[in-house]
Structures are given as C-alpha cells and as structure tokens.
Design a protein around this motif. Sequence first.
Motif, PDB file in Angstrom:
ATOM      1  N   ARG A 234       0.750  -1.051   0.006  1.00 28.06           N
ATOM      2  CA  ARG A 234       0.038   0.038   0.156  1.00 28.06           C
ATOM      3  C   ARG A 234       0.860   1.327   0.028  1.00 28.06           C
ATOM      4  NH1 ARG A 234      -1.711   2.336   4.466  1.00 28.06           N
ATOM      5  NH2 ARG A 234      -1.412   0.644   5.671  1.00 28.06           N
ATOM      6  N   TRP A 235       1.863   1.457   0.921  1.00 27.84           N
ATOM      7  CA  TRP A 235       2.749   2.330   0.845  1.00 27.84           C
ATOM      8  C   TRP A 235       3.694   2.661  -0.658  1.00 27.84           C
ATOM      9  CZ3 TRP A 235       5.340   0.197   5.923  1.00 27.84           C
ATOM     10  CH2 TRP A 235       4.282   0.388   7.166  1.00 27.84           C
ATOM     11  N   LEU A 238       1.040   4.284  -2.842  1.00 34.39           N
ATOM     12  CA  LEU A 238       0.957   5.541  -2.501  1.00 34.39           C
ATOM     13  C   LEU A 238       1.992   6.459  -2.650  1.00 34.39           C
ATOM     14  CD1 LEU A 238      -0.885   5.342   1.162  1.00 34.39           C
ATOM     15  CD2 LEU A 238      -1.939   6.058  -1.231  1.00 34.39           C
ATOM     16  N   MET A 242       1.827  10.480  -3.498  1.00 38.17           N
ATOM     17  CA  MET A 242       1.732  11.236  -2.158  1.00 38.17           C
ATOM     18  C   MET A 242       3.171  11.714  -2.099  1.00 38.17           C
ATOM     19  SD  MET A 242       1.220   9.518   1.801  1.00 38.17           S
ATOM     20  CE  MET A 242      -0.422   9.410   1.497  1.00 38.17           C
TER      21      MET A 242
END
Length: 516
Positions: A234-235, A238, A242
């Motif tokens: 997930r990181w 992103l 992000m």
Amino acid sequence: MDIESTHNFLADGIYTHNSIYAWRGAEIGNILRFEADFPGAKVVKLEQNYRSTGHILSAASGLIANNKGRLGKTLWTQADGGEPVRVRGVWDGEEEARWVGDEIEALQRQGVSLAQIAVLVRAGFQTREFEERFITLGLPYRVIGGPRFYERQEIRDAMAYLRVVNSPDDDLAFERIVNVPKRGIGPAALQCLYQAARARGMPLTEAGWALTETDELKPKVRGTVRNLLQDFFRWRTLSATMPHTDLARMVLDESGYTRMWQEDKTPEAPGRLENLKELITAMAEFENLPGFLEHVALVMENAEAAGVDQVTVMTLHGAKGLEFDMVFLPGWEEGVFPNQRALDETGIAGLEEERRLAYVGLTRARKRAYISHAANRRLYGNWVSAIPSRFVEEIPGGDVEAEAASGLYPGGGGGFGGGGGFRDSPSFAAFRAGQQAAGRQQPPAPRTITLDGGSYHVEPRARPNAPFPKGARVFHQKFGYGTVTAVDQDKLEIDFDQAGSKKVMDSFVVPAEKAG
C-alpha cells in the motif's frame, strides 16, 4: 576517598567535585544551602579564568547573572579583551549551516587548526545540517558523544523502511525492520523466510508472500507477515501520488515505529523522536524518495577520516570541561534554546538549567565565540517562524558584535547598525515592532512561566496583539500540529492532530513563535 567511582578530583590536597549540573545528577540547592547547613564555613570563590578573553567572560557573566538560583561571582582574566561575541541573524537553518561553513573555511585559510574549532548544538538532531554542509565543502569533522546523524539507530531503522518501500528487493533493509517494532517475527521465522527465498530464487518480500499461502509458518506469524507485506504494498502504491515527506510520516506512524519510541521510557527516547522529525526535514529538500535515498548513500560513503584535523560537532551537554579556540553556537532561538520541552516540564528550574547550558557553551571558547539564530526553521517538514532566544538579549550589549543577513531586520540593511550591541540596536527594535504588528509573540519574559501543577506560580505573560485566529494552524513540540477551534481572552482551544483529542491550554503554552 574512591576518586574513580565518585568522580572527584584532587587539587593541591583538596577534594573537589565537578558535578554542578542537573544532567549530571547535581542538586543546586546543596550549594545554595551550604553556608546555612555548615555555619562558619569559609567560601572561597575561584574567580580567575585562565581560558577565555575578557569579552567572552563578560558576555557569559552577564548572561548567567539572570539566574536567581546561584552563588554570585565575578570572573576575571589577565588576558586581553579579545573580540566581542559575534551574533549573526540568518533567514533559515540552511543559511545558518552555510554561514558556519564559510566562517570555518575563512578561519582555516588564516591558519587556524580545524581541531581548535567546535560547533556546539542544544540537541543532537541539529547536527544534520552541519554534517551535510561540511561534507559538501569537504571539511573533515567528527561527532563527539554519539554517531553521525545517518548512522544513528533510529535513522537507520527509518531509512530501512523507506528503502523497502522504494525497492522491495532490498533484503538487508527488510531484515533490519521485519521485527522492529517487535511483531513476533523471531529468528526461527526469519530463517524460514531465508530458506524459502534461496529455494525459490527470490527476494525476502516475495518469499514472504509465498509463505503466507503455505503452512510453513505458524498461523499467527503468517498473519503478521501478510499484514506487514500488505502495508508495504500500500505504501509503495501511494508513493506514486503522495509527497514523499507525507509518505515517510505515514510509514513511521502506521508501522508503529514512532509509537515505539513515544512509549519508550529511556532518557534517549525524546532525542530519537527529534531525530526522526529532522529526517523528515532533510527529505523535504529533495524532489522525491529515490533522490533522497541516493543522497544518503553518498553521505554514508564519507567515512570519518582518522589522523587529520577535524572540526568537532557535539551537544552542549557533552562539551563541559572542554575548550576550543573558536566556538560556534547555532540555533539560539526560542523553543530550540531554551528548549521548549524543558520549559514545559520544569518551568523556572528548567529555564535556569538551560541558561547554565548557554553559559557552558560561551565559556568553551578561548578566543572567539559565534552565536547564530534563524528566523525560520523546518520542523517535521514544515516551516516554522522563530524569534531570537532570550539568552541573546541577556548578553551585555558592549560584549556583542551583532549582524544580520541582508533584509532580515527592517531598516538595518545587512546588520543591526550603530555598533551598540544587539539589545540596543534600532534596527532590531524595528524588527520587534514589525513582529508585534504582524501578531507574532515577542520574546517571552523568562520570569513568567507557569506549570500545570502550580509548582511555580507566577504572573501569566501578556497576550500578543492579534493572537491566533480561529482555524489557524499551530505547532507545539510536546503535542505536535493542531488547529485553533476556539479563542477567548484567557485560553485557546486546540484540536491537536497527533493527540487525537482536544486539549485546552493557556495562551503561553502554545507560544506564537511556534505557529505553523
């Protein structure tokens, strides 16, 4: 007497104790009550100084005279007056590091040995900007009292998380943090991961995914590995959209790494949290995560050289008992020095201990002392306005040569003008007036600090003009960032992001110089 275990020293047949500071376990009240406890005792004041010039001693004496909990003495020296203490105002922390680096290079060209130059900071996280600047300039340096910034445990751990986010094939980084904080993934589980990785010819992260579909790991460990790998996936997803500074904050928070140090009760834990915030600050100087990771790799290649002249970088706490010809004292701003946490936790006692630290810093210098303060600082990746430390204003004007970056103080050009010292400078007075008109709090008076428990009951400090409007973003070192939700004459109501609940605080608890 056992000198080794009691840290006593023998001087001409007299035992003397060198522990006069609270961080070394001393209680100043023992000294202040000594004559009352032992009537008839003779007090011998050792007032002659054999280290520093007259200006440095006078500056330090004028500063420490503001402490009420002390036995007064007047230092003197047979040395000449020397040069006044230089006080330099700069725009931001990066300019401060550049200025210090330029001054050190100039001293080196004049024949001053780098071994006789020291940079003394209030907190360990402040060394990072100077280390990187010295590396850029090719100035050899050493950090005393701890490893270099990027070699510190918490920084290596945080970098390992970011390296795995950036490159899932980085087995060394994954192994470092797979069980940090503790998740129950012990040596047996890690060995199973390695065996699977070698057998399948794949990185540890891919082997972990494979093991979540088999019974080779215990059910609880299998679930933990799956959750961790899902977090990394997930990181990594992103990271494409992000900002990398926000991503780093998210990784450290959601992994539980920040909470691990928040719950740690050792004396080193607050400093480790400050270093993690400084890491975010360092990342903000780069466009993306890969660029920052490449920069750190280059920095780590600059190993400390042995047997050569080196600038000494260390904290003020570690400098007691040492001396250098030239001493740089950066970061003299409210909230940094004196340290806001020390004021919040121990009030007047903490302030006086901070002032003793400032006295230590000044008196480490034999020939020249340089103080600098920045109008802006990056804290946790965000710019925060700062005002000069009250300690700067407490130094007698006749012992100061004050200057500032061009345009920093209105009406003063590139300096404070008039040669009358920092406090008496008309251009600095204009700057103070400009701050007040802009609604920023003036340098707070050291005599007006109140503790929650009421241990030090004193008059509350005056409210600044146009304080915090509703909706303003504020920063506090203890609680982090928050939003002003209500304002009245006596208090602010602030919803702090990290605290997760509203806390009502008197106006002085969230000073205006910490507004985001």
